[in-house]
Design a protein around this motif. Sequence first.
Motif, PDB file in Angstrom:
ATOM      1  N   GLU A   1      -5.311   4.054 -10.364  1.00 34.83           N
ATOM      2  CA  GLU A   1      -5.623   5.466 -10.088  1.00 34.83           C
ATOM      3  C   GLU A   1      -4.539   6.102  -9.209  1.00 34.83           C
ATOM      4  OE1 GLU A   1      -8.041   7.579 -11.178  1.00 34.83           O
ATOM      5  OE2 GLU A   1      -8.440   5.915 -12.568  1.00 34.83           O
TER       6      GLU A   1
ATOM      7  N   SER B   1      -5.287  -3.494 -10.110  1.00 32.92           N
ATOM      8  CA  SER B   1      -6.684  -3.122  -9.859  1.00 32.92           C
ATOM      9  C   SER B   1      -6.919  -1.679 -10.292  1.00 32.92           C
ATOM     10  CB  SER B   1      -7.006  -3.289  -8.382  1.00 32.92           C
ATOM     11  OG  SER B   1      -6.402  -2.254  -7.633  1.00 32.92           O
ATOM     12  N   GLY B   2      -8.166  -1.355 -10.505  1.00 30.74           N
ATOM     13  CA  GLY B   2      -8.522   0.008 -10.901  1.00 30.74           C
ATOM     14  C   GLY B   2      -8.057   1.028  -9.887  1.00 30.74           C
ATOM     15  N   TYR B   3      -8.179   0.669  -8.623  1.00 33.01           N
ATOM     16  CA  TYR B   3      -7.785   1.574  -7.546  1.00 33.01           C
ATOM     17  C   TYR B   3      -6.275   1.824  -7.571  1.00 33.01           C
ATOM     18  CZ  TYR B   3      -6.974   3.089  -2.700  1.00 33.01           C
ATOM     19  OH  TYR B   3      -6.577   3.761  -1.582  1.00 33.01           O
ATOM     20  N   ASP B   4      -5.506   0.738  -7.669  1.00 29.48           N
ATOM     21  CA  ASP B   4      -4.046   0.886  -7.699  1.00 29.48           C
ATOM     22  C   ASP B   4      -3.609   1.719  -8.904  1.00 29.48           C
ATOM     23  OD1 ASP B   4      -3.799  -0.603  -5.397  1.00 29.48           O
ATOM     24  OD2 ASP B   4      -3.462  -2.498  -6.451  1.00 29.48           O
TER      25      ASP B   4
ATOM     26  N   GLN C   1       0.837  -1.211   0.000  1.00 26.36           N
ATOM     27  CA  GLN C   1       0.000   0.000   0.000  1.00 26.36           C
ATOM     28  C   GLN C   1       0.867   1.255   0.000  1.00 26.36           C
ATOM     29  OE1 GLN C   1      -3.411  -0.279  -0.307  1.00 26.36           O
ATOM     30  NE2 GLN C   1      -3.119   1.866  -0.868  1.00 26.36           N
TER      31      GLN C   1
END
Lengths: 433, 174
Positions: free
Chosen positions: B159, B154-157, B98
């Motif tokens: 972004e 992932s989409g979040y990562d 993270q």
Amino acid sequence: MGQTITQKIFHSHLVDKPFDEVSVLRLDRVFCHEITTPVAITDLVRKNKDRVFDPDKIKAVIDHVSPAKDSKTARQGKIMREWAGRHGITDFFDIGRNGVCHALFPEKGFVRPGFTIIMGDSHTCTHGAFGAFAAGVGTTDLEVGILKGVCAFKDPGTIKVTIEGSLEPGVFAKDVILSVIRELTVNGATNQVLEFEGETVDRMTMEERMTLCNMAVEAGATCGICKPDMTTVNYLWEFIKEDFSSREAALDSFARFLPDPDADYSRTLHFDAGSVEPMVTHGYKPDNVIPVSSMQGRKVDQVYIGSCTNGRIEDLRVAAAILKNRTVSDSLRAIVSPATTWVYNQALKEGILQTFMDAGFCVTNPTCGACLGMSNGVLAEGEVAAATTNRNFNGRMGKGGMVHLMSPATAAATAVTGVICNSELFSNKRSIS
Amino acid sequence: MKDFSGYVLFLDRSDINTDEIIPAKYLTEPDRENLGPYLLEDLELEGFDRTRDLQGRSVILTRANFGCGSSREHAPWALEINGFHMVIAESFARIFRQNMFNCGMLTVELPGETIDSLFSKYRGSEAYVTAEVDKSLLTISNTQSKDEISFHISGYDKELVKANGWVEYADLRY
């Protein structure tokens, strides 16, 4: 499908779901210490965002190097002190009132069942002992937590760890968690919460549950968590008695975070407490765990009793009972670092510090210090420590040093004999003459 | 977005922890830049010589559970100051992973067999990696070979990598 404790806490704190697998949670607490917070503060100042989301929900302490050992650590303390002052963070625990964060903050009553908590410290998982979701984060997550009171998490799974049966005399929560880590391995619980339950956990004190949850991260877990019960309520009662009409009412309220019987677990593990022996680590990984009896006789240079894992009053009482009327072996030096100012004071009142001093222990002030090789007991190259801490990584307590993790009872017995050994408490095996 | 390409440093061990990446005694440094000389100081690994091997490399290829242990974001910072923006591994510890994305850096997880084959094929050579985040495509090559490997992000990562970290993203949104 029912929900785990963690899922219930996530649902009750959800702010946003920017992506399917990600939950942005509202935070009840942001805990701060002087190693990881000053960088966040400096960064916020530099970005012209020197704000805090809620000064009452931020709790701060100087603990890792206390008192400051040099100009650099003094500067870290200064940044914290000034920041707490200008933002009205009244729960700031400076030197003289401080303690190791994961012992101090529970002691001050800052944790509640169902809370969400972050801190720039991997052992934040300790606070899950109260039925809270508490996770270690890096400085950037901490920075956003301070600024906005939110944190993003990938939705973790939950591993149910059931512990049943009675621990043998001389076997402690530390031995249980070392056994659990051995079984799970150092990454067996990555992106998982460990939900500890079963009659053994039910009988544990809050301090024992904190020891259990403290080392969840050594198996990679995001948090260790215990079900809130009357033990939790009793521990917290002096802090919550204005909020509830009775202890039963408090318990009823916290019960909304209990796991459903049909909750979805990614894995279930069973441990028979009766078969757990005193354990010790070898090598440089916390899952390298063997019974103390297999390492009996290993010579050590330093014994260290303290840390967020095992520096609380119950730990010191157990060690002192073994040290009473005995002296530390001439072949080593021994250090005890009571985890908080209160623990120090209580140990003083109970005569425990006198016992440690009579035995030849060096009694230090509360600090994380030697656990991470910062101060107050750093090892020389090639030296071996018997420690009640949580990490045995290469160089952890000093470059080229080796750390064997164990319970306070084993550490105290080792201090007396000079070699790693079981305490007399274990199955009445008299390993100390 | 940072540039995710460069020569590869091979670290052939699982469970490399953040104490090995940057020892705790350096966490008192007031500025991130000061961490530079201490990257991987406590890593004892056969054949690894930090004074020689860190030069000119900007991608780490390693085994499982990279970055376990302490939450210190000093680990990604020490990597970044030394020019490393990407780590490829079989798996990562949660907080380290993270922290990398929060700093706009990239971690790539590949199956154990793929990691094995990359080690056997490319270790010992001057291997060069390019990661294209939008295509989720990794290219690794040396003078003899070239492989294209797709990876999941992932989409979040994605972004976070595009936004160059979590602070700006969160302050605008929450």
